[in-house]
Design an enzyme around this catalytic site. Structure first.
Site, PDB file in Angstrom:
ATOM      1  N   PHE A   1       0.787  -1.373   0.027  1.00 34.85           N
ATOM      2  CA  PHE A   1      -0.117  -0.225  -0.116  1.00 34.85           C
ATOM      3  C   PHE A   1       1.058   0.850   0.446  1.00 34.85           C
ATOM      4  O   PHE A   1       2.052   1.174  -0.165  1.00 34.85           O
ATOM      5  CB  PHE A   1      -1.756  -0.060   1.072  1.00 34.85           C
ATOM      6  CG  PHE A   1      -0.296  -0.354   2.401  1.00 34.85           C
ATOM      7  CD1 PHE A   1       0.132   1.234   2.929  1.00 34.85           C
ATOM      8  CD2 PHE A   1      -0.108  -1.201   2.905  1.00 34.85           C
ATOM      9  CE1 PHE A   1       0.578   0.881   4.310  1.00 34.85           C
ATOM     10  CE2 PHE A   1       0.460  -1.729   3.835  1.00 34.85           C
ATOM     11  CZ  PHE A   1       0.678  -0.643   4.726  1.00 34.85           C
ATOM     12  N   TYR A   2       0.405   2.581  -0.353  1.00 31.59           N
ATOM     13  CA  TYR A   2       0.575   3.387  -0.490  1.00 31.59           C
ATOM     14  C   TYR A   2       0.409   4.279  -0.180  1.00 31.59           C
ATOM     15  O   TYR A   2      -0.581   4.653   0.406  1.00 31.59           O
ATOM     16  CB  TYR A   2       0.842   4.530  -1.919  1.00 31.59           C
ATOM     17  CG  TYR A   2       1.147   3.798  -2.958  1.00 31.59           C
ATOM     18  CD1 TYR A   2       2.684   3.581  -3.341  1.00 31.59           C
ATOM     19  CD2 TYR A   2       1.013   2.615  -3.718  1.00 31.59           C
ATOM     20  CE1 TYR A   2       3.908   2.417  -4.597  1.00 31.59           C
ATOM     21  CE2 TYR A   2       1.590   1.948  -4.476  1.00 31.59           C
ATOM     22  CZ  TYR A   2       2.808   1.633  -4.260  1.00 31.59           C
ATOM     23  OH  TYR A   2       3.220   0.896  -5.842  1.00 31.59           O
ATOM     24  N   LEU A   3       1.740   5.351   0.887  1.00 32.18           N
ATOM     25  CA  LEU A   3       1.560   6.338   2.138  1.00 32.18           C
ATOM     26  C   LEU A   3       1.296   7.644   1.680  1.00 32.18           C
ATOM     27  O   LEU A   3       0.929   8.682   1.444  1.00 32.18           O
ATOM     28  CB  LEU A   3       2.641   6.329   3.229  1.00 32.18           C
ATOM     29  CG  LEU A   3       3.247   5.216   3.233  1.00 32.18           C
ATOM     30  CD1 LEU A   3       3.805   5.044   5.008  1.00 32.18           C
ATOM     31  CD2 LEU A   3       1.395   4.766   4.905  1.00 32.18           C
TER      32      LEU A   3
ATOM     33  N   LEU B   1      -3.331   4.926   1.389  1.00 31.55           N
ATOM     34  CA  LEU B   1      -4.131   5.959   0.472  1.00 31.55           C
ATOM     35  C   LEU B   1      -4.782   4.694  -0.615  1.00 31.55           C
ATOM     36  O   LEU B   1      -3.981   3.414  -1.315  1.00 31.55           O
ATOM     37  CB  LEU B   1      -3.299   6.579  -0.261  1.00 31.55           C
ATOM     38  CG  LEU B   1      -2.749   7.868  -0.065  1.00 31.55           C
ATOM     39  CD1 LEU B   1      -1.663   8.125  -0.795  1.00 31.55           C
ATOM     40  CD2 LEU B   1      -3.573   8.909   0.053  1.00 31.55           C
TER      41      LEU B   1
END
Length: 158
Positions: free
Chosen positions: A29-31, A81
């Site tokens: 997952f993306y921060l 996100l």
């Protein structure tokens, strides 16, 4: 800064499966993410985690990668996100290289992508028959895009 040089391909058929020698389950997952940079967390087999910062576009990008505590990764997941990208990564030996084949799950089920990391942008490699169309540089197939794309439909809508 470390450099990541990789080429990406769609696959034609399952001819790679008999050659795969290991598999790992990945959640990532993306921060944060921008046009030419991202920060992602990847959890491997529910047992370890890495934080990766990537910079640049195309075939060769800057990459910083660090081990982080699994507990920290699970806390950071709450700030993800978009969607969490779930996939199983299979390793297929190919001459002096290894092809990483990602079989996506969940909302992206049906998508299968191969990556091969190279030491140099012009490095040659054996191209097995199961590698289909090259998608290096096609933003639709970046994991960042797959995580942040604004729809929940299956991968075939790419």
């Amino acid at each position: 800064m470390a450099r990541e040089i990789e080429r990406k391909f769609l696959l034609e058929g399952d001819g790679w499966r008999p050659h795969a020698h290991s598999a790992r389950r990945l959640e990532q997952f993306y921060l944060f993410a921008g046009d030419d940079r991202s920060c992602r967390v990847r959890i491997t087999d529910g047992a370890s985690a890495k934080l990766t910062i990537k910079m640049g576009r195309g075939l060769s990008r800057g990459e910083f990668e660090y081990d982080i505590p699994l507990d920290d990764a699970e806390i950071l997941r709450q700030s993800a996100l978009g969607r969490i990208v779930e996939k199983t990564r299979h390793l297929v030996p190919n001459g002096r290289h290894t092809i990483e084949i990602d079989v996506y799950e969940g909302a992206l089920a049906g998508l299968v992508v191969a990556e091969i990391e190279l030491a140099d942008e012009d490095e040659s490699f054996e191209r097995p028959e199961f590698l289909g169309a090259e998608i290096t540089g096609d933003a639709r197939y970046l994991n960042q895009t797959l995580a942040l794309r604004d729809h929940g439909g299956p991968a075939e809508t790419l």
